[in-house]
Write a protein that holds these residues in place. Sequence first.
Motif, PDB file in Angstrom:
ATOM      1  N   ILE A  86       0.851  -1.181   0.000  1.00 29.94           N
ATOM      2  CA  ILE A  86       0.000   0.000   0.000  1.00 29.94           C
ATOM      3  C   ILE A  86       0.892   1.238   0.000  1.00 29.94           C
ATOM      4  CG2 ILE A  86      -1.945  -1.157   1.108  1.00 29.94           C
ATOM      5  CD1 ILE A  86      -1.128   0.124   3.748  1.00 29.94           C
ATOM      6  N   PHE A  87       0.382   2.321  -0.586  1.00 29.69           N
ATOM      7  CA  PHE A  87       1.201   3.499  -0.809  1.00 29.69           C
ATOM      8  C   PHE A  87       0.917   4.572   0.234  1.00 29.69           C
ATOM      9  CE2 PHE A  87       0.956   1.110  -4.656  1.00 29.69           C
ATOM     10  CZ  PHE A  87       2.220   1.215  -5.222  1.00 29.69           C
ATOM     11  N   THR A  88       0.886   4.161   1.483  1.00 28.50           N
ATOM     12  CA  THR A  88       0.602   5.070   2.582  1.00 28.50           C
ATOM     13  C   THR A  88       0.904   4.355   3.887  1.00 28.50           C
ATOM     14  OG1 THR A  88      -1.123   6.398   3.656  1.00 28.50           O
ATOM     15  CG2 THR A  88      -1.799   4.301   2.714  1.00 28.50           C
ATOM     16  N   SER A  89       0.927   5.113   4.970  1.00 31.61           N
ATOM     17  CA  SER A  89       1.027   4.500   6.302  1.00 31.61           C
ATOM     18  C   SER A  89      -0.080   5.034   7.203  1.00 31.61           C
ATOM     19  CB  SER A  89       2.400   4.790   6.920  1.00 31.61           C
ATOM     20  OG  SER A  89       2.605   6.192   7.081  1.00 31.61           O
ATOM     21  N   GLU A  90      -1.186   5.440   6.600  1.00 37.38           N
ATOM     22  CA  GLU A  90      -2.313   5.961   7.378  1.00 37.38           C
ATOM     23  C   GLU A  90      -2.848   4.883   8.323  1.00 37.38           C
ATOM     24  OE1 GLU A  90      -5.277   7.501   4.762  1.00 37.38           O
ATOM     25  OE2 GLU A  90      -3.855   8.748   3.647  1.00 37.38           O
ATOM     26  N   GLU A  91      -3.206   5.318   9.505  1.00 39.34           N
ATOM     27  CA  GLU A  91      -3.641   4.374  10.545  1.00 39.34           C
ATOM     28  C   GLU A  91      -4.879   3.591  10.129  1.00 39.34           C
ATOM     29  OE1 GLU A  91      -3.793   5.577  14.601  1.00 39.34           O
ATOM     30  OE2 GLU A  91      -2.239   7.097  14.346  1.00 39.34           O
ATOM     31  N   GLU A  92      -5.780   4.243   9.403  1.00 39.92           N
ATOM     32  CA  GLU A  92      -7.014   3.562   8.989  1.00 39.92           C
ATOM     33  C   GLU A  92      -6.702   2.312   8.170  1.00 39.92           C
ATOM     34  OE1 GLU A  92     -11.087   4.420   6.435  1.00 39.92           O
ATOM     35  OE2 GLU A  92      -9.348   5.757   6.256  1.00 39.92           O
ATOM     36  N   LEU A  93      -5.719   2.413   7.291  1.00 40.62           N
ATOM     37  CA  LEU A  93      -5.375   1.266   6.462  1.00 40.62           C
ATOM     38  C   LEU A  93      -4.619   0.207   7.263  1.00 40.62           C
ATOM     39  CD1 LEU A  93      -6.129   3.358   4.219  1.00 40.62           C
ATOM     40  CD2 LEU A  93      -4.570   2.097   2.761  1.00 40.62           C
ATOM     41  N   LEU A  94      -3.744   0.641   8.150  1.00 43.93           N
ATOM     42  CA  LEU A  94      -3.031  -0.321   8.989  1.00 43.93           C
ATOM     43  C   LEU A  94      -4.011  -1.115   9.843  1.00 43.93           C
ATOM     44  CD1 LEU A  94       0.016   1.861  10.105  1.00 43.93           C
ATOM     45  CD2 LEU A  94       0.001   0.025   8.421  1.00 43.93           C
ATOM     46  N   ARG A  95      -5.037  -0.432  10.351  1.00 48.77           N
ATOM     47  CA  ARG A  95      -6.055  -1.129  11.164  1.00 48.77           C
ATOM     48  C   ARG A  95      -6.825  -2.140  10.323  1.00 48.77           C
ATOM     49  NH1 ARG A  95      -7.050   4.057  13.442  1.00 48.77           N
ATOM     50  NH2 ARG A  95      -8.817   4.326  12.037  1.00 48.77           N
ATOM     51  N   ALA A  96      -7.071  -1.802   9.052  1.00 46.57           N
ATOM     52  CA  ALA A  96      -7.855  -2.702   8.198  1.00 46.57           C
ATOM     53  C   ALA A  96      -7.149  -4.033   7.998  1.00 46.57           C
ATOM     54  CB  ALA A  96      -8.119  -2.034   6.850  1.00 46.57           C
ATOM     55  N   PHE A  97      -5.817  -4.029   8.004  1.00 44.94           N
ATOM     56  CA  PHE A  97      -5.058  -5.261   7.789  1.00 44.94           C
ATOM     57  C   PHE A  97      -4.793  -6.011   9.094  1.00 44.94           C
ATOM     58  CE2 PHE A  97      -4.219  -3.140   3.804  1.00 44.94           C
ATOM     59  CZ  PHE A  97      -4.147  -4.188   2.896  1.00 44.94           C
ATOM     60  N   ASP A  98      -5.189  -5.448  10.210  1.00 49.65           N
ATOM     61  CA  ASP A  98      -4.966  -6.069  11.520  1.00 49.65           C
ATOM     62  C   ASP A  98      -5.615  -7.453  11.567  1.00 49.65           C
ATOM     63  OD1 ASP A  98      -4.855  -6.828  14.188  1.00 49.65           O
ATOM     64  OD2 ASP A  98      -5.316  -4.829  14.944  1.00 49.65           O
ATOM     65  N   GLY A  99      -4.804  -8.481  11.803  1.00 51.69           N
ATOM     66  CA  GLY A  99      -5.323  -9.836  11.938  1.00 51.69           C
ATOM     67  C   GLY A  99      -5.629 -10.538  10.644  1.00 51.69           C
ATOM     68  N   SER A 100      -5.379  -9.900   9.502  1.00 54.13           N
ATOM     69  CA  SER A 100      -5.707 -10.515   8.211  1.00 54.13           C
ATOM     70  C   SER A 100      -4.713 -11.615   7.837  1.00 54.13           C
ATOM     71  CB  SER A 100      -5.733  -9.456   7.110  1.00 54.13           C
ATOM     72  OG  SER A 100      -4.430  -8.957   6.858  1.00 54.13           O
ATOM     73  N   GLY A 101      -3.503 -11.543   8.379  1.00 53.78           N
ATOM     74  CA  GLY A 101      -2.461 -12.492   7.998  1.00 53.78           C
ATOM     75  C   GLY A 101      -1.747 -12.125   6.713  1.00 53.78           C
ATOM     76  N   ILE A 102      -2.195 -11.069   6.052  1.00 47.96           N
ATOM     77  CA  ILE A 102      -1.548 -10.615   4.809  1.00 47.96           C
ATOM     78  C   ILE A 102      -0.252  -9.899   5.155  1.00 47.96           C
ATOM     79  CG2 ILE A 102      -1.764  -9.061   2.833  1.00 47.96           C
ATOM     80  CD1 ILE A 102      -4.794  -9.533   2.939  1.00 47.96           C
ATOM     81  N   GLY A 103       0.851 -10.320   4.528  1.00 49.16           N
ATOM     82  CA  GLY A 103       2.115  -9.630   4.711  1.00 49.16           C
ATOM     83  C   GLY A 103       2.062  -8.263   4.045  1.00 49.16           C
ATOM     84  N   LEU A 104       2.389  -7.198   4.789  1.00 51.16           N
ATOM     85  CA  LEU A 104       2.139  -5.846   4.322  1.00 51.16           C
ATOM     86  C   LEU A 104       3.445  -5.097   4.061  1.00 51.16           C
ATOM     87  CD1 LEU A 104      -0.304  -4.039   3.762  1.00 51.16           C
ATOM     88  CD2 LEU A 104      -0.163  -3.216   6.120  1.00 51.16           C
ATOM     89  N   THR A 105       3.490  -4.437   2.909  1.00 51.80           N
ATOM     90  CA  THR A 105       4.581  -3.530   2.565  1.00 51.80           C
ATOM     91  C   THR A 105       4.023  -2.118   2.509  1.00 51.80           C
ATOM     92  OG1 THR A 105       5.808  -5.170   1.271  1.00 51.80           O
ATOM     93  CG2 THR A 105       6.233  -2.863   0.784  1.00 51.80           C
TER      94      THR A 105
END
Length: 514
Positions: A86-105
Amino acid sequence: MEEAVLRWLYVVVLRWLCVVVLRECIDQCWRWAADERDKGRGTYLLQRYVADATIGINWGRQNAQRLLPSNVVDLMLQNGIREARIFTSEEELLRAFDGSGIGLTLNIAPNSFNLDQAKLWVEARKRYFKPSNVRRIYLRDFVFQLFFNKVFMNNGTKEVQFLQKALNDEGFGDQIKVTIPHSKGVLKMNYTSMRPSEAEFLDEIKPEMTTFLRILQQNKAPFVVAINTFGDIQDTGVDFNFAFADNKSTFIIRDVNGSVYTNMFEVMYDSFIWALIKLNASNLRVIVGQVGWPTDGYPGANVTMAERFYKSLLPFVSSNRGTPMCPGEPIDVYVHSLTDENKMPIYGNATFTRHWGIYMSNGRPKYKIDLSGQGLDNYPSEGKGIMRMPDRWCMFNDNPSTDFAKLRKQIDKACSKADCTAMAPGGSCSHLGFPLNVSYAFNMHFQSQNQNETECDFEGFGHVATEDPSTPECVFPVEVVSPERHYLVGKGLHEKPNFAVFVILFSILGTLLT
């Protein structure tokens, strides 16, 4: 009776626990294997137990209407996507991936970074790093080719060091690696022979690149590249079929040690490998952080070619066949991208820039693509919980007494605020006649403004219609209902859009109007 019920509940709970434990074990194995591979180990595990290489996906949000992050994460999970950028580090997006198991860049573009600022950045976000499985951070894009500005290159390298140290100090050094992506603009290549073995880093940037590579080696961070086979084919003028990994091209490249190349992806991948070898950095893990095929806005950019591209490429990279320089190795790639971005900046004549998505903005897939890399002839899962606006379009009031000078200003207004690139030469809507050309421009603006009827007036030239004006080739879109609008610019990676490209479109319309 009570004993039977209790026994049944016991069995249900036991099965549930088994499933939870098994899933956790699998996730831990994936994370361990990826971590070990980042450290230069674990290759055997990946080759033996993981059938496919990593196929991730990029998700940008340069849109007038944005899909909810929770909808997008669900869409990724439905398609079995295990890695995302993802092209940001906004908290809303970080929260959306919480617990998804998707490795995030995370791809970020701070104004500047000294060590203290890097520490503050990490401190503000560190509570999300483990729950959201953040694994890499990319600082900006293509720092080493921007006018070959050595100050900029050196600052970028220092910022990588600052951010990696800040992460190390907080205990995230093994989990999160910092790097900078690169395009072929850093390479010196022989475009006559096209042999990868002749590729090397440009002389102008070799000292800075050497320093950068040593830092990546020290940190066990990957070297990330973008491969744009669509653009490479345009630039080199070789057989168009050479862009695809389906062996339908008669063009081949023969290189040293009997190496034979049958597609452009292999050529570019091994060109980077050779460049790394020549700077004593062959041990770096290479990640293709961006690869794709656009679907509109340029000749050859369409859904048929995009489907063909992925249908051959993804099975190729996940087959562990490797390339002539990396035989038997899986290749990690990130598909670019999840959805189109109708606010993406356009430079030069690259009118296809806004059309990389495998999905339309309403969550509907454009074409068949198997993101597992198995080459299945299936459409990806359709987005759920995504609502479209009503079926309404803004149309041009065609009138023989039209004041063309005033109309030209209204077209200018429409395309300066909305995306008209599908009308560029070679685009899906480039064949429209004069009235539909104007209607397309009006409608794109109307949809970008959430179908506000006052935005369809255009000084009396427009009206709202309920009959779909789409043609077999050209879709007049209806946007999604979105609680998010694109108001802020500069918060993430991308800069404010440059609308110079619409000079091309206006010249087309101008020809029709005169």
